[in-house]
Scaffold this motif. Sequence first.
Motif, PDB file in Angstrom:
ATOM      1  N   GLU A 215      61.400 111.716  43.598  1.00  0.00           N
ATOM      2  CA  GLU A 215      61.175 110.516  44.394  1.00  0.00           C
ATOM      3  C   GLU A 215      59.708 110.412  44.805  1.00  0.00           C
ATOM      4  O   GLU A 215      59.118 109.336  44.795  1.00  0.00           O
TER       5      GLU A 215
ATOM      6  N   GLU B 176      63.952 115.357  45.505  1.00  0.00           N
ATOM      7  CA  GLU B 176      62.940 114.841  46.430  1.00  0.00           C
ATOM      8  C   GLU B 176      61.586 114.723  45.755  1.00  0.00           C
ATOM      9  O   GLU B 176      60.859 113.758  45.976  1.00  0.00           O
TER      10      GLU B 176
ATOM     11  N   GLU C  98      65.603 119.782  46.228  1.00  0.00           N
ATOM     12  CA  GLU C  98      64.136 119.730  46.268  1.00  0.00           C
ATOM     13  C   GLU C  98      63.581 119.006  45.045  1.00  0.00           C
ATOM     14  O   GLU C  98      62.627 118.232  45.149  1.00  0.00           O
TER      15      GLU C  98
END
Length: 342
Positions: free
Chosen positions: A44, A41, A38
């Motif tokens: 990103e 992510e 997580e």
Amino acid sequence: KKTRKMDCGDDGFDEARSRKEKKTRKMAAKERERKRKEEAEEREKGKTIKEWPSVGELEWVAAADGVSFVEIAALHSELLLVSAEDRQLYSWPLSHSDNRHFGIHPLAMSMWAGESVAMVATCNVRATVVMESGKVATFYDALLRDCLGEDSPPSLVDGLSHSAKLVQNMEKEKIVEIKTSEFLTVAVTSSGKVYWWGLMPPNEIDILRDQRQARKKRQSEIVVGARVKLDRGYPSLPGSLVYTSSFGLGPRLGQLLPPVETFHADYNPRIQFKPVPPDGTLETPDLTDWSEKKSVAGSESMEMRDVVFLERQAPQLGRVVGFDGANNAIVELTEIGAAMVA
């Protein structure tokens, strides 16, 4: 047909405890891996959300005519600056690119009137200001300070904020360095001592809670049907505010939704919350016909240990409906609509 004799002695309990510990470690490893993914992510997402300007695109704006500054720090919503001449704390809201809203901090009169500022420390949403008199004041960013309305902070934020005062046991000490996290401040004195105040770290809370729970186990017996008060569980009811912060997305507020999984004392469950929009509009969640499988559009989920509950409720009461092993009671909470293993 062969039968196996069950040994209920100490070896049997040790074997059961070992299996439980292995299961707990396995679950913790899975949660760490999920959290790692997580965070990757979110990093990103942060790369696409934040577009930092290049040096050539920066526009330099004068803060104030005739005022120079010796220290600068940043909160989520504003810059804090200490003036060189009179050692006052200035505020520059980040939502305004010009200097029309620049000036003495709006909390100065109510929190440290007449005091000169020696140093300031910030971290995301928390600021601690040290005065030349030795007093310290702590306040929170407007994101948390005004989230329930102007000058109406959540109970946790209100409890962790304080006007200029001498910290207990530090009356004769001189602060030479100050650092802060989002919910805790650490000070180093000239004598080399380290002091802290704020929200107790989670590991320290767990130690105290375990000690208290061990004492209670020795003092009482719980049976099916008994009414109990929970020491562990979801600290707030649906609709309450929670706080989280992550790389890329920064500090955020959310409104708690009913739990989607059973709480267990040996496991960090995931909670579900609805992010508060940037304009700070709070809504009352529709909990009609709520079920554990129901989800709300735009909601997010996180491990309970990764959020801070800003509004603590009164101790939760429940009814014991069964047991999971020798030391875990299954408690029914009608207020939340989910069972907990406490």
